[in-house]
Design a protein around this motif. Sequence first.
Motif, PDB file in Angstrom:
ATOM      1  N   GLN A   1     -36.764 -12.418 -11.954  1.00 55.62           N
ATOM      2  CA  GLN A   1     -37.599 -11.221 -12.111  1.00 55.62           C
ATOM      3  C   GLN A   1     -37.311 -10.162 -11.050  1.00 55.62           C
ATOM      4  N   GLY A   2     -36.055 -10.152 -10.593  1.00 53.46           N
ATOM      5  CA  GLY A   2     -35.618  -9.071  -9.713  1.00 53.46           C
ATOM      6  C   GLY A   2     -35.716  -9.339  -8.231  1.00 53.46           C
ATOM      7  N   GLU A   3     -36.262 -10.475  -7.827  1.00 51.75           N
ATOM      8  CA  GLU A   3     -36.375 -10.785  -6.395  1.00 51.75           C
ATOM      9  C   GLU A   3     -36.057 -12.256  -6.169  1.00 51.75           C
TER      10      GLU A   3
ATOM     11  N   LEU B   1     -28.360  -0.408  -6.073  1.00 52.95           N
ATOM     12  CA  LEU B   1     -28.854  -1.223  -7.174  1.00 52.95           C
ATOM     13  C   LEU B   1     -29.726  -2.376  -6.685  1.00 52.95           C
ATOM     14  N   ILE B   2     -29.425  -2.870  -5.488  1.00 49.73           N
ATOM     15  CA  ILE B   2     -30.224  -3.952  -4.899  1.00 49.73           C
ATOM     16  C   ILE B   2     -30.434  -3.666  -3.417  1.00 49.73           C
ATOM     17  N   THR B   3     -31.412  -4.321  -2.859  1.00 51.81           N
ATOM     18  CA  THR B   3     -31.529  -4.379  -1.405  1.00 51.81           C
ATOM     19  C   THR B   3     -31.101  -5.775  -0.979  1.00 51.81           C
ATOM     20  N   CYS B   4     -30.539  -5.864   0.179  1.00 55.86           N
ATOM     21  CA  CYS B   4     -30.010  -7.137   0.666  1.00 55.86           C
ATOM     22  C   CYS B   4     -30.297  -7.233   2.160  1.00 55.86           C
ATOM     23  N   GLU B   5     -31.337  -7.995   2.502  1.00 57.46           N
ATOM     24  CA  GLU B   5     -31.784  -8.080   3.885  1.00 57.46           C
ATOM     25  C   GLU B   5     -31.605  -9.511   4.411  1.00 57.46           C
ATOM     26  N   PRO B   6     -31.164  -9.660   5.685  1.00 56.51           N
ATOM     27  CA  PRO B   6     -31.040 -11.002   6.262  1.00 56.51           C
ATOM     28  C   PRO B   6     -32.373 -11.734   6.224  1.00 56.51           C
ATOM     29  N   HIS B   7     -32.311 -13.026   5.906  1.00 51.99           N
ATOM     30  CA  HIS B   7     -33.517 -13.848   5.828  1.00 51.99           C
ATOM     31  C   HIS B   7     -33.126 -15.250   6.290  1.00 51.99           C
ATOM     32  N   GLY B   8     -33.263 -15.500   7.582  1.00 50.29           N
ATOM     33  CA  GLY B   8     -32.820 -16.783   8.128  1.00 50.29           C
ATOM     34  C   GLY B   8     -31.324 -16.937   7.949  1.00 50.29           C
ATOM     35  N   SER B   9     -30.941 -18.002   7.295  1.00 53.43           N
ATOM     36  CA  SER B   9     -29.525 -18.261   7.070  1.00 53.43           C
ATOM     37  C   SER B   9     -29.018 -17.701   5.752  1.00 53.43           C
ATOM     38  N   THR B  10     -29.864 -16.936   5.051  1.00 55.97           N
ATOM     39  CA  THR B  10     -29.455 -16.398   3.760  1.00 55.97           C
ATOM     40  C   THR B  10     -29.843 -14.924   3.680  1.00 55.97           C
ATOM     41  N   PHE B  11     -29.953 -14.368   2.475  1.00 56.22           N
ATOM     42  CA  PHE B  11     -30.336 -12.965   2.286  1.00 56.22           C
ATOM     43  C   PHE B  11     -31.491 -12.885   1.297  1.00 56.22           C
ATOM     44  N   ALA B  12     -32.393 -11.965   1.542  1.00 55.41           N
ATOM     45  CA  ALA B  12     -33.454 -11.657   0.588  1.00 55.41           C
ATOM     46  C   ALA B  12     -32.973 -10.514  -0.284  1.00 55.41           C
TER      47      ALA B  12
ATOM     48  N   ALA C   1     -33.419  -7.946  -3.753  1.00 60.74           N
ATOM     49  CA  ALA C   1     -34.387  -7.342  -4.670  1.00 60.74           C
ATOM     50  C   ALA C   1     -33.696  -6.229  -5.442  1.00 60.74           C
ATOM     51  N   VAL C   2     -33.977  -6.174  -6.736  1.00 58.42           N
ATOM     52  CA  VAL C   2     -33.450  -5.087  -7.562  1.00 58.42           C
ATOM     53  C   VAL C   2     -34.276  -3.840  -7.304  1.00 58.42           C
ATOM     54  N   THR C   3     -33.616  -2.727  -7.068  1.00 55.12           N
ATOM     55  CA  THR C   3     -34.309  -1.463  -6.806  1.00 55.12           C
ATOM     56  C   THR C   3     -34.687  -0.789  -8.122  1.00 55.12           C
ATOM     57  N   ASP C   4     -35.452   0.284  -8.024  1.00 53.37           N
ATOM     58  CA  ASP C   4     -35.783   1.055  -9.228  1.00 53.37           C
ATOM     59  C   ASP C   4     -34.505   1.536  -9.909  1.00 53.37           C
ATOM     60  N   GLN C   5     -33.553   1.987  -9.097  1.00 50.93           N
ATOM     61  CA  GLN C   5     -32.282   2.448  -9.661  1.00 50.93           C
ATOM     62  C   GLN C   5     -31.546   1.286 -10.333  1.00 50.93           C
ATOM     63  N   GLY C   6     -31.672   0.101  -9.747  1.00 49.45           N
ATOM     64  CA  GLY C   6     -31.048  -1.076 -10.339  1.00 49.45           C
ATOM     65  C   GLY C   6     -31.651  -1.424 -11.688  1.00 49.45           C
ATOM     66  N   TRP C   7     -32.985  -1.340 -11.787  1.00 46.09           N
ATOM     67  CA  TRP C   7     -33.641  -1.600 -13.063  1.00 46.09           C
ATOM     68  C   TRP C   7     -33.226  -0.565 -14.102  1.00 46.09           C
ATOM     69  N   GLU C   8     -33.121   0.685 -13.695  1.00 44.85           N
ATOM     70  CA  GLU C   8     -32.708   1.735 -14.623  1.00 44.85           C
ATOM     71  C   GLU C   8     -31.279   1.497 -15.099  1.00 44.85           C
ATOM     72  N   TRP C   9     -30.394   1.120 -14.165  1.00 41.86           N
ATOM     73  CA  TRP C   9     -29.008   0.857 -14.549  1.00 41.86           C
ATOM     74  C   TRP C   9     -28.943  -0.319 -15.524  1.00 41.86           C
TER      75      TRP C   9
END
Length: 212
Positions: free
Chosen positions: A23-25, A50-61, A63-71
């Motif tokens: 569901q986009g996250e 199209l997405i955000t990509c943030e460090p989260h421990g040893s992985t990445f968090a 999320a699809v952005t509004d622009q990503g959903w539109e695309w």
Amino acid sequence: MIDDWTPHYKQGLFLWELIFAQQGEALNKDLETRKVIESAQRKELADLGLITCEPHGSTFALAVTDQGWEWATANLSTILEYEKSRYAGYPLQSILMALGSYLENRGFNLAELLVSDRHAKAIAAGSSAANALVSAYLSITNGQRAVRVKLAELRRACPSIERRAFDAGLRELEASSQMVLYTMDDPLRLTETDRAAAIGTEPHARHLVYLR
């Protein structure tokens, strides 16, 4: 820039799994297609907005952005070389599950979405006919169930329902275990009217129904 952009098939798989399965996250570690996408390709998705990509421990968090959903909405039919990856099944399964939930929650039939209007209308007519068949049956039996009724008699009681819709209604009722269709035990008792009203073909034609 995004208007002229065509994703690599690995980016397409990654996006569709993120969208339909999560569901986009999601965390990157939870995506099966993380095993196929390259770091530079994931970074490009973020650089394009199209997405955000943030460090989260040893992985990445992710999320699809509004622009990503539109695309994604505008590019559902984009043809990519998905057959090159053995991971293509994960997004496909997610898409089918999301589609199934959507149809169930809204009471839609898959035919209404995928097939011609004529076919969809025929299926809808079958559902409407099923209700009419139950009413006609109960009228014939004075409200009693589990009484065998000839199909010929039931057809006569429903003159406004065309045969295709009538038969579709019967099959719907049978599939839902509301109605049982039978072959007449003694073929010598069959009339031409019975044969003409039957559903199916000989020797498996059925001439009798009863409502459970």
